[in-house]
Design an enzyme around this catalytic site. Structure first.
Site, PDB file in Angstrom:
ATOM      1  N   THR A 100       0.834  -1.195   0.000  1.00  0.00           N
ATOM      2  CA  THR A 100       0.000   0.000   0.000  1.00  0.00           C
ATOM      3  C   THR A 100       0.874   1.253   0.000  1.00  0.00           C
ATOM      4  O   THR A 100       2.094   1.168  -0.136  1.00  0.00           O
ATOM      5  CB  THR A 100      -1.056  -0.067   1.138  1.00  0.00           C
ATOM      6  OG1 THR A 100      -1.953   1.022   0.983  1.00  0.00           O
ATOM      7  CG2 THR A 100      -0.430  -0.026   2.521  1.00  0.00           C
TER       8      THR A 100
ATOM      9  N   THR B 253      -0.501  18.051  -9.401  1.00  0.00           N
ATOM     10  CA  THR B 253       0.620  18.230 -10.327  1.00  0.00           C
ATOM     11  C   THR B 253       0.125  17.765 -11.697  1.00  0.00           C
ATOM     12  O   THR B 253       0.157  16.576 -12.017  1.00  0.00           O
ATOM     13  CB  THR B 253       1.827  17.361  -9.887  1.00  0.00           C
ATOM     14  OG1 THR B 253       2.025  17.553  -8.486  1.00  0.00           O
ATOM     15  CG2 THR B 253       3.079  17.708 -10.657  1.00  0.00           C
TER      16      THR B 253
ATOM     17  N   LYS C 127       1.873  15.277 -14.207  1.00  0.00           N
ATOM     18  CA  LYS C 127       1.848  13.832 -13.965  1.00  0.00           C
ATOM     19  C   LYS C 127       0.635  13.200 -14.650  1.00  0.00           C
ATOM     20  O   LYS C 127       0.728  12.147 -15.270  1.00  0.00           O
ATOM     21  CB  LYS C 127       1.725  13.594 -12.459  1.00  0.00           C
ATOM     22  CG  LYS C 127       2.940  13.076 -11.792  1.00  0.00           C
ATOM     23  CD  LYS C 127       2.475  12.615 -10.430  1.00  0.00           C
ATOM     24  CE  LYS C 127       3.468  12.489  -9.394  1.00  0.00           C
ATOM     25  NZ  LYS C 127       2.930  12.281  -8.068  1.00  0.00           N
TER      26      LYS C 127
ATOM     27  N   LYS D 248       3.577   1.200  -3.929  1.00  0.00           N
ATOM     28  CA  LYS D 248       3.089   0.431  -5.088  1.00  0.00           C
ATOM     29  C   LYS D 248       4.016   0.587  -6.296  1.00  0.00           C
ATOM     30  O   LYS D 248       4.187  -0.341  -7.077  1.00  0.00           O
ATOM     31  CB  LYS D 248       1.653   0.843  -5.432  1.00  0.00           C
ATOM     32  CG  LYS D 248       0.680   0.354  -4.379  1.00  0.00           C
ATOM     33  CD  LYS D 248      -0.744   0.707  -4.679  1.00  0.00           C
ATOM     34  CE  LYS D 248      -1.589   0.327  -3.471  1.00  0.00           C
ATOM     35  NZ  LYS D 248      -2.995   0.639  -3.638  1.00  0.00           N
TER      36      LYS D 248
HETATM   37  P1  NDP Z   1       0.185   7.965  -4.262  1.00  0.00           P
HETATM   38  O1  NDP Z   1       1.091   8.469  -3.207  1.00  0.00           O
HETATM   39  O2  NDP Z   1       0.729   7.122  -5.356  1.00  0.00           O
HETATM   40  O3  NDP Z   1      -0.540   9.222  -4.995  1.00  0.00           O
HETATM   41  C1  NDP Z   1      -1.077  10.259  -4.238  1.00  0.00           C
HETATM   42  C2  NDP Z   1      -1.926  11.176  -5.111  1.00  0.00           C
HETATM   43  O4  NDP Z   1      -2.616  12.077  -4.244  1.00  0.00           O
HETATM   44  C3  NDP Z   1      -1.122  12.018  -6.094  1.00  0.00           C
HETATM   45  O5  NDP Z   1      -1.882  12.186  -7.273  1.00  0.00           O
HETATM   46  C4  NDP Z   1      -0.972  13.357  -5.327  1.00  0.00           C
HETATM   47  O6  NDP Z   1      -0.835  14.476  -6.170  1.00  0.00           O
HETATM   48  C5  NDP Z   1      -2.315  13.419  -4.629  1.00  0.00           C
HETATM   49  N1  NDP Z   1      -2.266  14.232  -3.406  1.00  0.00           N
HETATM   50  C6  NDP Z   1      -1.610  13.973  -2.253  1.00  0.00           C
HETATM   51  N2  NDP Z   1      -1.831  14.943  -1.349  1.00  0.00           N
HETATM   52  C7  NDP Z   1      -2.634  15.851  -1.940  1.00  0.00           C
HETATM   53  C8  NDP Z   1      -3.187  17.095  -1.514  1.00  0.00           C
HETATM   54  N3  NDP Z   1      -2.954  17.587  -0.289  1.00  0.00           N
HETATM   55  N4  NDP Z   1      -3.963  17.752  -2.379  1.00  0.00           N
HETATM   56  C9  NDP Z   1      -4.203  17.272  -3.617  1.00  0.00           C
HETATM   57  N5  NDP Z   1      -3.705  16.110  -4.080  1.00  0.00           N
HETATM   58  C10 NDP Z   1      -2.919  15.414  -3.256  1.00  0.00           C
HETATM   59  O7  NDP Z   1      -1.006   7.232  -3.467  1.00  0.00           O
HETATM   60  P2  NDP Z   1      -1.971   6.089  -4.040  1.00  0.00           P
HETATM   61  O8  NDP Z   1      -2.390   6.507  -5.392  1.00  0.00           O
HETATM   62  O9  NDP Z   1      -1.361   4.760  -3.870  1.00  0.00           O
HETATM   63  O10 NDP Z   1      -3.210   6.158  -3.003  1.00  0.00           O
HETATM   64  C11 NDP Z   1      -4.137   7.226  -3.045  1.00  0.00           C
HETATM   65  C12 NDP Z   1      -5.241   6.993  -2.003  1.00  0.00           C
HETATM   66  O11 NDP Z   1      -6.066   5.884  -2.379  1.00  0.00           O
HETATM   67  C13 NDP Z   1      -4.737   6.697  -0.592  1.00  0.00           C
HETATM   68  O12 NDP Z   1      -5.539   7.430   0.323  1.00  0.00           O
HETATM   69  C14 NDP Z   1      -4.983   5.221  -0.419  1.00  0.00           C
HETATM   70  O13 NDP Z   1      -5.210   4.875   0.929  1.00  0.00           O
HETATM   71  C15 NDP Z   1      -6.250   5.043  -1.261  1.00  0.00           C
HETATM   72  N6  NDP Z   1      -6.412   3.668  -1.739  1.00  0.00           N
HETATM   73  C16 NDP Z   1      -7.472   2.949  -1.284  1.00  0.00           C
HETATM   74  C17 NDP Z   1      -7.676   1.651  -1.731  1.00  0.00           C
HETATM   75  C18 NDP Z   1      -8.842   0.876  -1.246  1.00  0.00           C
HETATM   76  O14 NDP Z   1      -8.847  -0.340  -1.416  1.00  0.00           O
HETATM   77  N7  NDP Z   1      -9.843   1.517  -0.681  1.00  0.00           N
HETATM   78  C19 NDP Z   1      -6.764   1.017  -2.688  1.00  0.00           C
HETATM   79  C20 NDP Z   1      -5.713   1.888  -3.155  1.00  0.00           C
HETATM   80  C21 NDP Z   1      -5.542   3.148  -2.654  1.00  0.00           C
HETATM   81  P3  NDP Z   1       0.602  14.978  -6.710  1.00  0.00           P
HETATM   82  O15 NDP Z   1       0.901  14.108  -7.916  1.00  0.00           O
HETATM   83  O16 NDP Z   1       0.396  16.399  -7.033  1.00  0.00           O
HETATM   84  O17 NDP Z   1       1.582  14.744  -5.589  1.00  0.00           O
END
Ligand code: NDP
Length: 290
Positions: A66, A160, A163, A70
């Protein structure tokens, strides 16, 4: 003999995967141990790689991965294991195991888990206009299952934006090779900055990790001109301002507990060969945690 499983992440204490997998094991009469592993985040993911190697060398059967590992799991499979072309394009692995030749295999069950949960709730996907907030591992991982479910448009909106745009360009170039040739709908893919996403969508999915932040200000910068019929937050187990925002605007909403249970059911099947009833476990979890 007890079979051993883990989920690796940082943070990890919130994860409900151990309870879910133990409930699956009870359904099918398997003896399992499933533990959370908090892994340090270092620049080149050395701690993550060491944790995975030690687990499988010690006889572990399956590992879930997680936030934020990933992509690291994808890299590990790229360099020292194998995965399908679709998983490789998503660059996001949430399920690891060893095949019969002891080769490390990476899978991603997040997207299929999400689609199974949406279908279970009766949220139609074919021909629908979907916005995904975020462009990280979770957003990338749900791409193929959503287009297999015949959605017509996906807009990736990310803080961003570069991306999200790179992601769209890559998929536009390579994804057609791995699409179902019988698709009935044309597919439109777009990207935009998160705060500039506007208009009416059928479904908006929050795939950002903002819900994991403990700042007390976890409100996304969403336009007032953004609306939807259905809003889904991949986060679960805490107050979700994203869902409150769209519920106030009249949308039907759901948190990501169902996605979690459904993706877990698919991982469990990959690891043990047993199909389980995810809906029963989801109901148990909802009674316990809501
Ligand atoms: P990553 O770290 O790979 O990606 C995070 C994303 O969130 C990026 O697009 C980032 O944007 C954005 N982000 C982070 N902080 C902020 C903010 N303050 N404001 C706006 N955008 C923000 O994480 P994952 O993609 O792996 O996971 C994302 C979420 O999904 C998590 O909360 C995770 O727990 C949840 N999840 C739940 C699952 C389930 O089974 N329910 C399964 C998989 C994930 P930027 O590119 O600009 O940094």
């Amino acid at each position: 003999m007890t079979q051993h499983f883990i989920v690796i992440g940082n943070p990890i204490e919130h994860s409900k995967s151990p309870q879910i997998h133990k409930a699956f094991a009870e359904q099918v009469g398997l003896d399992i141990e499933y533990n959370r592993v908090l892994c340090p985040i270092d620049e080149h993911y050395e701690s993550f790689f060491t944790t995975v190697r030690a687990f499988f060398c010690g006889g572990g059967v399956g590992a879930n991965v997680t936030v934020p590992f990933k992509y690291a799991a994808y890299e590990l499979c790229l360099n020292h294991g194998d995965m399908s072309k679709r998983v490789a394009l998503s660059r996001s692995v949430n399920t690891l195991y060893l095949d019969e030749h002891k080769q490390l295999i990476g899978e991603n069950t997040d997207g299929a888990g999400l689609v199974n949960h949406l279908k279970e709730m009766g949220w139609a996907l074919a021909g629908r206009k979907v916005a995904i907030l975020g462009a990280g591992g979770a957003a990338r991982g749900v791409f193929f299952p959503l287009i297999d479910a015949e959605v017509e448009e996906i807009v990736f909106a990310n803080r961003t934006v570069e991306k999200a745009t790179a992601f769209i360009n890559e998929f536009t170039e390579y994804a057609p090779l791995f699409l179902n040739p019988d698709r009935k709908h044309m597919l439109s893919l777009k990207s935009c900055p998160l705060d500039q996403l506007e208009g009416e969508f059928d479904i908006i999915i929050n795939a950002t990790s903002i819900g994991l932040e403990d700042t007390g200000k976890n409100q996304l910068p969403l336009s007032e001109n953004l609306s939807c019929q259905y809003a889904y937050d991949m986060m679960y187990g805490r107050e979700l301002p994203f869902l409150q925002h769209f519920a106030q605007k009249g949308a039907k909403v759901s948190d990501g507990l169902g996605m979690l249970v459904h993706q877990a059911a698919l991982s469990f099947e990959i690891w043990t060969g047993n199909m389980v009833d995810a809906q029963i476990v989801l109901q148990q979890m909802q009674r316990k945690y809501s």
